[in-house]
Design an enzyme around this catalytic site. Structure first.
Site, PDB file in Angstrom:
ATOM      1  CG  HIS A   1      33.594  34.123  42.387  1.00 22.33           C
ATOM      2  ND1 HIS A   1      33.025  35.075  41.587  1.00 22.33           N
ATOM      3  CD2 HIS A   1      34.458  34.788  43.197  1.00 22.33           C
ATOM      4  CE1 HIS A   1      33.515  36.265  41.902  1.00 22.33           C
ATOM      5  NE2 HIS A   1      34.396  36.109  42.881  1.00 22.33           N
ATOM      6  CD  GLU A   2      36.552  33.549  46.230  1.00 27.02           C
ATOM      7  OE1 GLU A   2      37.715  33.993  46.049  1.00 27.02           O
ATOM      8  OE2 GLU A   2      35.566  34.299  46.390  1.00 27.02           O
TER       9      GLU A   2
ATOM     10  CG  HIS B   1      39.322  35.731  42.228  1.00 23.73           C
ATOM     11  ND1 HIS B   1      39.196  36.828  41.409  1.00 23.73           N
ATOM     12  CD2 HIS B   1      38.279  35.797  43.096  1.00 23.73           C
ATOM     13  CE1 HIS B   1      38.134  37.521  41.755  1.00 23.73           C
ATOM     14  NE2 HIS B   1      37.552  36.920  42.774  1.00 23.73           N
TER      15      HIS B   1
ATOM     16  CD  GLU C   1      35.768  40.162  42.728  1.00 24.05           C
ATOM     17  OE1 GLU C   1      34.952  39.209  42.798  1.00 24.05           O
ATOM     18  OE2 GLU C   1      36.863  40.168  43.323  1.00 24.05           O
TER      19      GLU C   1
END
Length: 572
Positions: free
Chosen positions: A429-430, A433, A467
């Site tokens: 997930h990070e 980004h 997100e």
């Protein structure tokens, strides 16, 4: 040509090379929560003030009354703080192999023991206040050690109803010799064992783009290789398999994560040694572990038939494309024992990463899973970058860290807290980004109402987009819709129009994430075309992505795609 909408704010200094001083953007932690605390009264801070980790209704602290040396006992106190009623709160305590529980505390389950140490747990009915549990522990081995305590709401798993704490110490051999903290950045390999019960078959790896040679300017992972000085004498080769034992939130639960024993892929490795008894230490050969199997074979051709001394060092870096560093920016390294007077071929068998570095190696290997299905048409992370001009993904993690969970634009670095690497979904997930930052060439949307944000609640269309995209990257990588937190809790976010508990529309990140992965798989045949488009035109919302940009770049936004969005309550 890149299409830029000038109405949006300009971008990231570090990547765009802009000379002006711009505000730092911190992209909040993954899945900051699922429900807003009643009255907004929950104020327990689980991380450093600079972190974007959400405030929680539950917290936990662990402490020792003194630091025991081998053979000594100490009292471990675990304080659970609650700022809301929780009917089923799960308390989990884990001791490292260097410590053992010596007495059974009333209400705690009988401890289980395995390679990772001892675990015990208990379910509590909490009201606002502090609940204390005490345990007697005994030091049984010297070296770095970490005690971990977790509290979570079993019925409502999310970071706003959970807490984690740890105690790091280095156990000494005599009274008064133990010390606070651990030093594991550079360490020796763990004791050699065969693959344990947690071994899994390697995940199938299907590279979408051939990887360049490691020595090229792109410096991306490739097939295992070794380099050495070439002469006419016989080679001396050292081979083996590099593995890591770790605990995985995927497949675990709040009171026991899954034990894993897996090879580590695409690790930078070096054969160090002394060619002769009188020579200094030299770099004899370099290479990488095999993709999917962790195998290595490093060879050197000495002037004589024997190498006086040699050892292998493994570092938490893959080519120059991704790495894991400690709080000081240093790579973690595991080194084998020294081999003396070697000739011919020597097999080390299974070489295990140092136990104190386990989470660093897990995070590194997790990024390898994303790399091979990153949706890029170049040998960089994103199609916006060309071979020879790639920028890496860097993860910062260290034992006991409270500096997480987030990615920052100014330093282009992911910050993971102590147990974050246990969740591969959190790591990816990070990284999602970071990937968006690379696709957007350093530009970032003006995101509003996103700190805190809730995975199943309305935030803003800009927060839902940034997100939601990061969530979609994780779901796409692991082919699922379940999110796992570092403490072992999980939540299935699959949804349609009949799903209760998830807000409707494109301001809800769960809806955006699941709509994206369905469009990629059912309409686009993967996400490479979508990522290529995002490298040429940049979006502040899912609406811009779907309505404005997909048609302009030849991606379908017709009835099939719109029906997918409609099924996820998004209607344009």
């Amino acid at each position: 040509m890149s299409q830029i909408r000038v109405t949006r704010p300009a971008a990231l200094t570090a990547l765009a090379g802009v000379g002006a001083c711009l505000a730092i953007v911190v992209v909040p932690s993954a899945f900051a929560g699922t429900t807003t605390p009643a009255g907004g009264t929950c104020t327990i801070r689980p991380a450093e003030k600079s972190s974007e980790a959400p405030l929680s209704c539950l917290g936990v602290t662990a402490s020792l009354d003194h630091l025991p040396a081998v053979g000594e006992q100490a009292t471990l106190t675990v304080d659970v703080q609650a700022q809301a009623d929780v009917k089923h709160a799960g308390l989990s305590v884990q001791l490292p192999p260097a410590l053992r529980m010596t007495g059974q505390e009333s209400g705690l389950a009988a401890p289980t023991t395995d390679t990772f140490g001892q675990r015990t747990s208990r379910t509590l009915a909490l009201t606002p206040g502090t609940h204390t549990v005490k345990l007697k522990v005994k030091a049984v081995a010297a070296g770095p050690a970490q005690i971990q305590a977790d509290i979570s709401d079993i019925d409502r798993p999310d970071p706003r109803r959970a807490g984690h704490d740890s105690v790091e110490l280095t156990v000494g051999t005599s009274k008064g010799s133990s010390d606070k903290g651990v030093s594991v950045t550079k360490a020796g390999a763990a004791p050699v064992h065969g693959p344990g019960a947690g071994a899994r078959k390697a995940r199938p790896v299907t590279p979408k783009v051939p990887a360049p040679a490691r020595a090229s300017a792109a410096s991306a992972p490739a097939s295992p290789r070794a380099t050495a000085a070439a002469t006419s004498n016989a080679q001396v080769c050292v081979s083996g398999t590099f593995r890591n034992r770790f605990q995985s939130a995927e497949g675990g639960s709040w009171n026991g994560k899954a034990n894993r024993d897996e090879p580590v892929s695409n690790v930078n490795i070096t054969l160090w040694g002394k060619p002769t008894a009188n020579s200094g230490t030299q770099k004899l050969a370099t290479g990488m572990t095999g993709n999917g199997d962790g195998k290595f074979n490093l060879c050197y051709t000495p002037s004589a038939s024997v190498i006086s001394q040699a050892w292998v060092e493994f570092q938490t870096q893959a080519g120059r494309m991704w790495s894991v560093v400690d709080g000081s920016g240093r790579l973690y390294s595991t080194a084998t024992y020294s081999l003396n007077n070697i000739s011919g071929n020597t097999s080390l068998g299974n070489v295990y990463a140092n136990d104190g570095q386990s989470r660093a190696w897990h995070a590194l290997d997790t990024l390898n899973k994303l790399w091979w299905n990153r949706g890029s048409t170049t040998n960089c992370w994103a199609s916006s970058q060309q071979d020879g001009h790639c920028t890496p993904i860097t993860v910062q993690w260290y034992p006991g860290s409270t500096d997480g969970t987030y990615w920052t634009t100014n330093e282009d670095k992911i910050h993971l807290a102590d147990n974050d690497p246990d969740s591969e979904h959190t790591t990816v997930h990070e990284a999602g980004h970071a990937l968006m930052g690379k696709l957007y060439k350093g530009w970032w949307p003006n995101v509003s109402n996103c700190s805190p944000h809730y995975v199943n609640r309305t935030s803003s269309t800009s927060c839902g987009w940034t997100e939601g995209f990061a969530n979609a990257v994780a779901f796409h990588t692991f082919n699922d819709t379940t999110y796992y937190w570092g403490n072992g809790s999980s939540m299935n976010l699959a949804n349609d129009r009949s799903t209760n508990g998830i807000d409707a529309g494109d301001a809800c990140e769960a809806r955006v994430a699941t709509a994206l992965v369905d469009v990629w798989s059912q309409v686009d045949g993967g996400w490479t075309k979508s990522n290529t488009m995002m490298s040429r035109t940049w979006q502040s919302s899912f609406r811009e992505y779907f309505v404005n940009d997909r048609p302009d770049y030849g991606l379908d936004s017709g009835s099939t795609a719109r029906n997918i969005l409609y099924n996820h309550t998004i209607q344009y």
